[in-house]
Design a protein around this motif. Sequence first.
Motif, PDB file in Angstrom:
ATOM      1  N   ALA A  58       0.621  -1.304  -0.068  1.00 39.69           N
ATOM      2  CA  ALA A  58       0.091   0.108   0.032  1.00 39.69           C
ATOM      3  C   ALA A  58       0.884   1.225   0.070  1.00 39.69           C
ATOM      4  O   ALA A  58       1.904   1.447   0.910  1.00 39.69           O
ATOM      5  CB  ALA A  58      -0.741   0.048   1.138  1.00 39.69           C
ATOM      6  N   ARG A  62      -4.398   4.070   4.581  1.00 45.71           N
ATOM      7  CA  ARG A  62      -5.715   3.765   4.075  1.00 45.71           C
ATOM      8  C   ARG A  62      -5.882   3.113   2.766  1.00 45.71           C
ATOM      9  O   ARG A  62      -7.089   2.710   2.361  1.00 45.71           O
ATOM     10  CB  ARG A  62      -6.678   5.156   4.197  1.00 45.71           C
ATOM     11  CG  ARG A  62      -6.334   5.937   2.989  1.00 45.71           C
ATOM     12  CD  ARG A  62      -7.066   7.269   3.200  1.00 45.71           C
ATOM     13  NE  ARG A  62      -6.646   8.305   2.115  1.00 45.71           N
ATOM     14  CZ  ARG A  62      -7.144   9.337   1.858  1.00 45.71           C
ATOM     15  NH1 ARG A  62      -8.340   9.780   2.553  1.00 45.71           N
ATOM     16  NH2 ARG A  62      -6.660  10.151   0.810  1.00 45.71           N
ATOM     17  N   ARG A  64      -4.677   0.243   2.589  1.00 46.45           N
ATOM     18  CA  ARG A  64      -4.334  -1.311   2.512  1.00 46.45           C
ATOM     19  C   ARG A  64      -5.829  -2.066   2.593  1.00 46.45           C
ATOM     20  O   ARG A  64      -6.754  -1.327   2.621  1.00 46.45           O
ATOM     21  CB  ARG A  64      -3.894  -1.533   4.054  1.00 46.45           C
ATOM     22  CG  ARG A  64      -2.529  -1.162   4.113  1.00 46.45           C
ATOM     23  CD  ARG A  64      -2.033  -1.353   5.732  1.00 46.45           C
ATOM     24  NE  ARG A  64      -2.547  -0.162   6.586  1.00 46.45           N
ATOM     25  CZ  ARG A  64      -2.774   0.045   7.833  1.00 46.45           C
ATOM     26  NH1 ARG A  64      -2.153  -1.136   8.539  1.00 46.45           N
ATOM     27  NH2 ARG A  64      -3.266   0.596   8.584  1.00 46.45           N
ATOM     28  N   ILE A  65      -5.674  -3.343   2.039  1.00 44.60           N
ATOM     29  CA  ILE A  65      -6.899  -3.863   2.166  1.00 44.60           C
ATOM     30  C   ILE A  65      -7.411  -4.421   3.610  1.00 44.60           C
ATOM     31  O   ILE A  65      -8.546  -4.151   3.903  1.00 44.60           O
ATOM     32  CB  ILE A  65      -6.744  -5.191   1.300  1.00 44.60           C
ATOM     33  CG1 ILE A  65      -6.142  -4.864  -0.072  1.00 44.60           C
ATOM     34  CG2 ILE A  65      -8.131  -6.146   1.056  1.00 44.60           C
ATOM     35  CD1 ILE A  65      -5.656  -6.201  -0.884  1.00 44.60           C
ATOM     36  N   THR A  66      -6.342  -4.834   4.415  1.00 50.59           N
ATOM     37  CA  THR A  66      -6.374  -5.061   5.567  1.00 50.59           C
ATOM     38  C   THR A  66      -5.460  -4.421   6.489  1.00 50.59           C
ATOM     39  O   THR A  66      -4.244  -4.046   5.796  1.00 50.59           O
ATOM     40  CB  THR A  66      -6.515  -6.522   5.930  1.00 50.59           C
ATOM     41  OG1 THR A  66      -5.008  -7.114   5.763  1.00 50.59           O
ATOM     42  CG2 THR A  66      -7.409  -7.271   5.234  1.00 50.59           C
ATOM     43  N   ASP A  69      -1.850  -5.675   5.713  1.00 53.11           N
ATOM     44  CA  ASP A  69      -1.235  -5.506   4.697  1.00 53.11           C
ATOM     45  C   ASP A  69       0.407  -4.891   4.635  1.00 53.11           C
ATOM     46  O   ASP A  69       0.500  -4.300   5.434  1.00 53.11           O
ATOM     47  CB  ASP A  69      -1.981  -4.844   3.478  1.00 53.11           C
ATOM     48  CG  ASP A  69      -2.970  -5.697   2.894  1.00 53.11           C
ATOM     49  OD1 ASP A  69      -3.485  -6.684   3.427  1.00 53.11           O
ATOM     50  OD2 ASP A  69      -3.789  -5.166   2.102  1.00 53.11           O
ATOM     51  N   HIS A 101      -3.438   0.473  -4.006  1.00 54.56           N
ATOM     52  CA  HIS A 101      -4.025   1.278  -3.187  1.00 54.56           C
ATOM     53  C   HIS A 101      -5.730   0.731  -3.141  1.00 54.56           C
ATOM     54  O   HIS A 101      -6.181   0.296  -4.098  1.00 54.56           O
ATOM     55  CB  HIS A 101      -4.480   2.812  -3.610  1.00 54.56           C
ATOM     56  CG  HIS A 101      -5.102   3.715  -2.682  1.00 54.56           C
ATOM     57  ND1 HIS A 101      -6.342   3.503  -2.048  1.00 54.56           N
ATOM     58  CD2 HIS A 101      -4.559   4.830  -1.959  1.00 54.56           C
ATOM     59  CE1 HIS A 101      -6.496   4.510  -1.249  1.00 54.56           C
ATOM     60  NE2 HIS A 101      -5.386   5.153  -1.057  1.00 54.56           N
ATOM     61  N   ALA A 102      -6.128   0.290  -1.929  1.00 52.46           N
ATOM     62  CA  ALA A 102      -7.259  -0.634  -2.083  1.00 52.46           C
ATOM     63  C   ALA A 102      -8.704  -0.019  -2.448  1.00 52.46           C
ATOM     64  O   ALA A 102      -9.581  -0.605  -2.752  1.00 52.46           O
ATOM     65  CB  ALA A 102      -7.368  -1.248  -0.649  1.00 52.46           C
ATOM     66  N   SER A 106     -10.956  -1.146   0.933  1.00 48.29           N
ATOM     67  CA  SER A 106     -10.135  -1.414   2.238  1.00 48.29           C
ATOM     68  C   SER A 106     -11.218  -1.612   3.492  1.00 48.29           C
ATOM     69  O   SER A 106     -12.087  -1.181   3.544  1.00 48.29           O
ATOM     70  CB  SER A 106      -9.624   0.046   2.596  1.00 48.29           C
ATOM     71  OG  SER A 106      -9.043   0.184   3.521  1.00 48.29           O
ATOM     72  N   PRO A 113     -12.407   4.555   3.876  1.00 47.34           N
ATOM     73  CA  PRO A 113     -12.091   4.118   2.392  1.00 47.34           C
ATOM     74  C   PRO A 113     -12.397   5.274   1.755  1.00 47.34           C
ATOM     75  O   PRO A 113     -13.192   6.056   2.133  1.00 47.34           O
ATOM     76  CB  PRO A 113     -12.676   2.657   2.097  1.00 47.34           C
ATOM     77  CG  PRO A 113     -14.017   2.824   3.110  1.00 47.34           C
ATOM     78  CD  PRO A 113     -13.682   3.665   4.447  1.00 47.34           C
ATOM     79  N   TYR A 166      -9.670  -2.275  -7.059  1.00 52.44           N
ATOM     80  CA  TYR A 166      -9.071  -1.695  -6.143  1.00 52.44           C
ATOM     81  C   TYR A 166      -9.118   0.046  -6.723  1.00 52.44           C
ATOM     82  O   TYR A 166      -9.671   0.195  -7.834  1.00 52.44           O
ATOM     83  CB  TYR A 166      -7.751  -1.933  -5.765  1.00 52.44           C
ATOM     84  CG  TYR A 166      -7.698  -3.316  -4.870  1.00 52.44           C
ATOM     85  CD1 TYR A 166      -8.560  -3.543  -3.744  1.00 52.44           C
ATOM     86  CD2 TYR A 166      -7.255  -4.677  -5.630  1.00 52.44           C
ATOM     87  CE1 TYR A 166      -8.650  -4.634  -3.120  1.00 52.44           C
ATOM     88  CE2 TYR A 166      -7.326  -5.738  -4.852  1.00 52.44           C
ATOM     89  CZ  TYR A 166      -8.082  -5.725  -3.696  1.00 52.44           C
ATOM     90  OH  TYR A 166      -8.308  -7.154  -3.066  1.00 52.44           O
TER      91      TYR A 166
END
Length: 340
Positions: A58, A62, A64-66, A69, A101-102, A106, A113, A166
């Motif tokens: 990432a 913000r 990140r997916i989780t 990450d 970038h999710a 996210s 998100p 994403y």
Amino acid sequence: MLFTPIKIKDITIKNRIMMSPMCQYSADKDGLANSWHFVHYVSRAVGGVGLIMVEATAVESRGRITDRDLGIWNDQQVEPLKRIVDECKKHGVTMGIQLAHAGRKSEVADETPVAPSAINWSDDYKLPHELTKEEINAIVEKFKDAAVRALNAGFDAIEIHAAHGYLLHEFLSPLSNKRNDGYGGDITNRVRMLKEVIEAVKKVWPENKPLFVRVSSDDYIEGGIDIDEMIKILSYIKPLGVDVIDASSGGLLNAKIDLYPGYQIKYSEKIKSQLGFKTAAVGLITKAEMAEQILKDGKADLIALGRELLRNPYWPLYAAHDLKEDVEWPKQYERGKFRV
């Protein structure tokens, strides 16, 4: 073909086997790589992969997916990645990293998100904040800063993640992008953020090192992107100097997909034949003979393996045996080498 080296810019990849970026959801809370990532990636380097593309990393917290990450949004995250890169390179592998970038997908608990439009991915996801023009510019700069850190970590290649629903994919698809400014509407506007990210990254990424872009060639939903629209989208980034298109599909919404071995090869083939990009084919490719045939038929330049390399870190060594190719094994493992 599978074990024929390929030169992209000044980087020579020792074979055509690429480890597809696959999230491990194992980073520390601050996005730092740890011993799991070290063992995971070095094992595949020992196993003979030609190109490792490190998982979606990432460019901001913000993004990140989780919250588990990997991140590359601050300088403290560089050293653990560099340790992995340095050790993998001892085994002759080319190292890449996917900058990501999710967006609205996210699930980071303490972050809101963001997305091109205030439309959530599903009822189970938070409603995203619709990005302003100034916020878009700031994220573009974060991709550029991340590319500098990737260079400092010693990576040979970077991949911009514009697939799987994403953020950059969200801007590309009319199903998730309902803006009425310069970033929404027709293709030229929807592709604008991806173009700006590529242009920003290329300002800091060395001209002699490869730049990949991963795309979802088909949204599998009426009114979304299909391969013909993706060809048009990619025609806008062709002049920017992207070296390889990593041709995946899906992820924008929970669509029904007909899965079968090699189900995405047709996308790689069409992008390669119509636009002249080098491509990576991905999608349930598990057999050496199939990978070899894809390359011989000119449908791709690289074979990206995902789940198969999770199951078997040494797939390249088995594939070489199946294809009767005499490849070098780690000297520590030579006693176990197949006799052709």
